[in-house]
Each structure stands twice: as structure tokens, then as C-alpha cells.
Enzyme design. Structure first.
Site, PDB file in Angstrom:
ATOM      1  N   LEU A 130      20.414  54.679 -12.715  1.00 55.98           N
ATOM      2  CA  LEU A 130      19.177  54.971 -13.000  1.00 55.98           C
ATOM      3  C   LEU A 130      18.390  54.752 -11.791  1.00 55.98           C
ATOM      4  O   LEU A 130      19.180  53.897 -10.532  1.00 55.98           O
ATOM      5  CB  LEU A 130      19.236  53.465 -13.849  1.00 55.98           C
ATOM      6  CG  LEU A 130      19.360  53.638 -14.995  1.00 55.98           C
ATOM      7  CD1 LEU A 130      19.199  51.955 -15.975  1.00 55.98           C
ATOM      8  CD2 LEU A 130      18.029  53.933 -15.872  1.00 55.98           C
ATOM      9  N   HIS A 131      17.276  55.677 -11.406  1.00 50.75           N
ATOM     10  CA  HIS A 131      16.269  54.716  -9.651  1.00 50.75           C
ATOM     11  C   HIS A 131      14.688  54.826 -10.295  1.00 50.75           C
ATOM     12  O   HIS A 131      14.167  54.956  -9.454  1.00 50.75           O
ATOM     13  CB  HIS A 131      17.019  56.192  -9.379  1.00 50.75           C
ATOM     14  CG  HIS A 131      16.062  57.488  -9.392  1.00 50.75           C
ATOM     15  ND1 HIS A 131      16.176  58.299 -10.595  1.00 50.75           N
ATOM     16  CD2 HIS A 131      15.114  58.261  -9.192  1.00 50.75           C
ATOM     17  CE1 HIS A 131      15.645  59.402 -10.126  1.00 50.75           C
ATOM     18  NE2 HIS A 131      14.484  59.539  -9.433  1.00 50.75           N
ATOM     19  N   ARG A 132      14.021  56.010 -11.318  1.00 51.59           N
ATOM     20  CA  ARG A 132      12.802  55.503 -11.582  1.00 51.59           C
ATOM     21  C   ARG A 132      12.028  54.163 -11.120  1.00 51.59           C
ATOM     22  O   ARG A 132      12.899  53.154 -11.946  1.00 51.59           O
ATOM     23  CB  ARG A 132      12.438  56.418 -13.077  1.00 51.59           C
ATOM     24  CG  ARG A 132      13.083  58.151 -12.519  1.00 51.59           C
ATOM     25  CD  ARG A 132      12.546  58.870 -13.153  1.00 51.59           C
ATOM     26  NE  ARG A 132      12.518  60.369 -13.472  1.00 51.59           N
ATOM     27  CZ  ARG A 132      12.252  61.320 -12.797  1.00 51.59           C
ATOM     28  NH1 ARG A 132      11.477  60.485 -11.558  1.00 51.59           N
ATOM     29  NH2 ARG A 132      11.983  62.154 -11.877  1.00 51.59           N
ATOM     30  N   ARG A 184      18.360  51.067  -4.078  1.00 52.05           N
ATOM     31  CA  ARG A 184      17.235  50.087  -4.099  1.00 52.05           C
ATOM     32  C   ARG A 184      17.398  49.730  -5.504  1.00 52.05           C
ATOM     33  O   ARG A 184      16.774  48.478  -5.657  1.00 52.05           O
ATOM     34  CB  ARG A 184      15.707  50.679  -4.630  1.00 52.05           C
ATOM     35  CG  ARG A 184      15.442  51.946  -5.487  1.00 52.05           C
ATOM     36  CD  ARG A 184      14.432  52.767  -5.406  1.00 52.05           C
ATOM     37  NE  ARG A 184      13.299  51.673  -5.649  1.00 52.05           N
ATOM     38  CZ  ARG A 184      11.825  52.449  -6.120  1.00 52.05           C
ATOM     39  NH1 ARG A 184      12.030  53.695  -6.425  1.00 52.05           N
ATOM     40  NH2 ARG A 184      11.166  51.634  -6.817  1.00 52.05           N
ATOM     41  N   ASP A 209      18.304  58.282 -15.893  1.00 53.50           N
ATOM     42  CA  ASP A 209      16.550  59.134 -15.887  1.00 53.50           C
ATOM     43  C   ASP A 209      16.060  59.895 -14.633  1.00 53.50           C
ATOM     44  O   ASP A 209      14.713  60.308 -14.748  1.00 53.50           O
ATOM     45  CB  ASP A 209      15.403  57.684 -15.630  1.00 53.50           C
ATOM     46  CG  ASP A 209      16.112  56.727 -14.237  1.00 53.50           C
ATOM     47  OD1 ASP A 209      16.611  57.429 -13.052  1.00 53.50           O
ATOM     48  OD2 ASP A 209      15.651  55.912 -13.702  1.00 53.50           O
TER      49      ASP A 209
END
Length: 365
Positions: free
Chosen positions: A209-211, A244, A283
Site C-alpha cells: 500500500l502506498h497511494r 511513508r 494499490d
């Protein structure tokens, strides 16, 4: 000699340009008058972008690194444009070839056209129709000033034709990311986490997940992770964490005995995990492509996709960003009802060769 400047700005771009470089090298051996200059804009700083990374992909270090990392979208765009203008003026080219949809793709295409250099876009024509994504803006701008389009699907071809692009500008070649995947598949490398967690083939799930829609809103991320944990029975969940996302997870203090957060993995290690997983929850657009080709069930936590062929033909399903929508998809997965997927046209390892075959027709024009 027909000179091509190849642009890469982020780690995934190098997976896409590696087979193109190999195809150019092969053409040169066959006495075709063609050469290239590889320019890394430095858009994304990646500590894993070392000599070994280029060695794994079997490509030389970039001829130039513009080192344009950091800053806002506008600052980075401006930095890339100013640096690339100097680069292209010092090293004139017959064609600037850009790939994908990162800021570098768009910025370098604009610079090239203003210096009256033709532009080719690898992965031209893909659309999510979601203007909140910076990538969609990059695609729209790039495609509006591109001369030649190397496309991954008939959907992309139709999109380009509908926007007024002429048929002679479009070359349906396939997917260079898949060229790299198929070439490197025999070299996939077992990561340390495999033995550390005593993983078994088909008996764990990979998460990425990064969006911003999934990770920037803390309650959204917590609800999504909670839903994943609640609906994956007793399987280990392996989560290579984007930096992040790691900071947000730390603040939320999310922990569970089955949830294993690990450092980002190399390309060969990550795809080793994906190939042997029961499923991938992601994602990322690129991972949906790779999972589909490897016939691994893929659950995409997005409300749209620019790669519809991974759904219509591949093993991908578009779950959405509402955590409550995840449960029925996981129920289907564990019931053994997931689609097996089909071959996607021209995603066969030959896209880069087709690109260079078509580029040969430009030489001496």
C-alpha cells in the site's frame, strides 16, 4: 546514426526500459545504425538503486543522472525541465523516448518538443479517468504532445484514436514491464523473510500500500488493515512497507501476530514472494500486471484502474478504497472461486523487440 534519448525517473521505469536497451544492443550487433543515451532524472531517490540493481537488470549505469529529487510537484517538474533542457542541448537526439506516467515522463516530453525533438511514449494511451492522480495528468499532457505511441492494449489504442491520434502514430507492441518479468523469472531470489517466517507456497498473502487515498488518512489505513486481518483466516500477511506508510503505521501502533512488516525488497525478491503467494492485496498498477501474468489472484484497493485488461483477462479485481468492500472478495478467494486468468495479448516478452522493429522504420526518414 539514429540516436535515441531514453528517460527514466523512478525505479519501475528501469524495469520498462531495460528490455528496450537490450533490443537496441541487439540491433546494433545486426549492423542497424541506432544508438541510445540513458538519462536518469533522479526523480525518486531509492537506496536500492545501486550498481547491483542495474546489474540484475543487465543494463549499464545511466549516461547522466540529473539528480532532481525532492520538492513539490511543481518544483520537481521545473527542476527536471531545466536540467533536461541542458542535457538535450548538449547531447542532441533524433528521438526522446519516455515510459510510463511519472513526472519525468511529462517534463521531458515537453522539453523535447520545445527543442523540436520528436517524442515516443511507451505505455501511451492508458487512462484511469481520475484527475486526482498526478499520474493521470502526466499521461494526458504527455500523450497530447507525443509523436509515436507504443501501446500495451487495444483499450489504449481506442483511447488514442478517440482523442484524434492518427493510426500511423500508434504501434501496439505489448508490455515491456512483462518483458523484464519473464526474462528475470528464472532469477527470482528467495528473500530472508521466507525462512524467517517459515513461509510456504500458496499459504500467505502479500500486501503493498502506498497511494495517498489508502495511507494518508490514518483511520482509513487502520480500517483497511483491520479488515485484511479479520478476513484472511490464519495466513501470514507479508507487508513490505513503503517508508511513508511505515511512519503512519508506527503512529497508529498497528500490530498483529500474523502481520509482518518488512523492509522494501529488491525486484527479484519481491516477485519471488508474489509468484508463490496465495494472493496479493495492493494499490499498485504495476503489481496488478505482474500478478496477472503469473496467475496470482490480485485484489486492488483502488476505485479505478488504467489497466482494465488485468481485470477482463487477468487475475485482478478492483475492490475499491472502502474497507468494507474487501470481505466478499476475500471470501471468494478462500472459497476457491477466484478466476484463473487468461493470456493478455502481446504480453509475451517480445514488446521491446517490436518497439525497435518499428523504430527502424523511422531511421533515414
Amino acid at each position: 546514426m539514429y540516436n535515441i534519448t531514453i528517460i527514466a525517473g523512478a525505479r519501475p521505469n528501469f524495469m520498462k526500459i531495460a528490455p528496450i536497451i537490450h533490443a537496441i544492443q541487439k540491433a546494433k550487433q545486426d549492423n542497424i545504425e541506432i544508438d541510445y543515451r540513458l538519462v536518469h532524472t533522479g526523480q525518486h531517490y531509492d537506496k536500492n538503486m545501486s550498481g547491483s540493481f542495474f546489474e540484475q537488470l543487465e543494463i549499464p549505469e545511466p549516461h547522466a543522472n540529473l539528480e532532481c529529487s525532492g520538492g513539490t510537484q511543481a518544483e520537481q517538474t521545473a527542476a527536471i525541465m531545466m536540467s533536461f533542457e541542458k542535457e538535450l542541448m548538449a547531447n542532441p537526439s533524433d528521438l526522446v523516448l519516455v515510459v510510463g506516467d511519472v513526472t519525468s515522463t511529462m517534463a521531458c516530453a515537453v522539453v523535447a518538443q520545445k527543442l523540436q525533438t520528436k517524442v515516443a511514449h511507451v505505455e501511451g494511451g492508458i487512462r484511469s479517468d481520475d484527475w486526482s492522480m498526478p499520474e493521470e495528468i502526466n499521461r494526458l499532457i504527455t500523450d497530447s504532445i507525443t509523436n509515436y505511441f507504443f501501446t500495451t492494449s487495444e483499450t489504449a489504442n481506442a483511447t488514442l484514436r478517440a482523442s484524434g491520434v492518427k493510426g500511423y502514430q500508434i504501434f501496439f507492441v505489448g508490455n515491456t514491464m512483462i518483458d523484464t518479468l519473464l526474462k528475470q523469472r528464472p532469477n527470482f531470489t528467495q528473500p530472508k523473510v521466507w525462512k524467517d517466517l517459515d513461509l510456504e507456497q500458496g499459504n500467505y498473502i502479500v500486501i503493498t500500500l502506498h497511494r495517498p487515498a489508502n495511507v494518508d488518512e490514518e483511520s482509513q489505513l487502520k480500517d483497511m488493515i483491520d479488515q485484511i486481518i479479520a478476513n484472511t483466516q490464519d495466513l501470514p500477511l507479508v507487508f513490505p512497507v513503503h517508508p511513508r506508510t511505515a511512519k503512519i503505521l508506527e503512529r497508529l501502533n498497528i500490530s498483529h501476530s500474523r502481520l509482518h512488516t518488512v523492509e522494501p525488497l529488491s525486484y527479484l525478491e519481491f516477485n519471488f514472494l508474489v509468484e508463490k503467494a496465495k494472493a496479493v492485496i495492493t494499490d499498485s498498477g504495476g503489481i496488478t500486471e505482474e500478478a496477472s501474468v503469473m496467475r496470482v489472484p490480485c485484489l486492488t484497493l483502488r476505485d479505478n484502474t488504467e489497466r482494465p485488461e488485468t481485470i477482463t483477462l487477468g487475475t485482478n479485481e478492483l475492490v475499491g478504497t472502502d474497507p468494507k468492500k474487501l470481505k466478499p472478495y476475500l471470501k471468494k478467494l478462500f472459497a476457491g472461486d477466484w478466476k484463473s486468468g487468461n493470456d493478455i495479448p502481446l504480453w509475451d516478452g517480445g514488446a521491446a523487440t517490436r518497439i525497435i522493429t518499428n523504430l527502424k522504420t523511422f531511421i533515414n526518414k
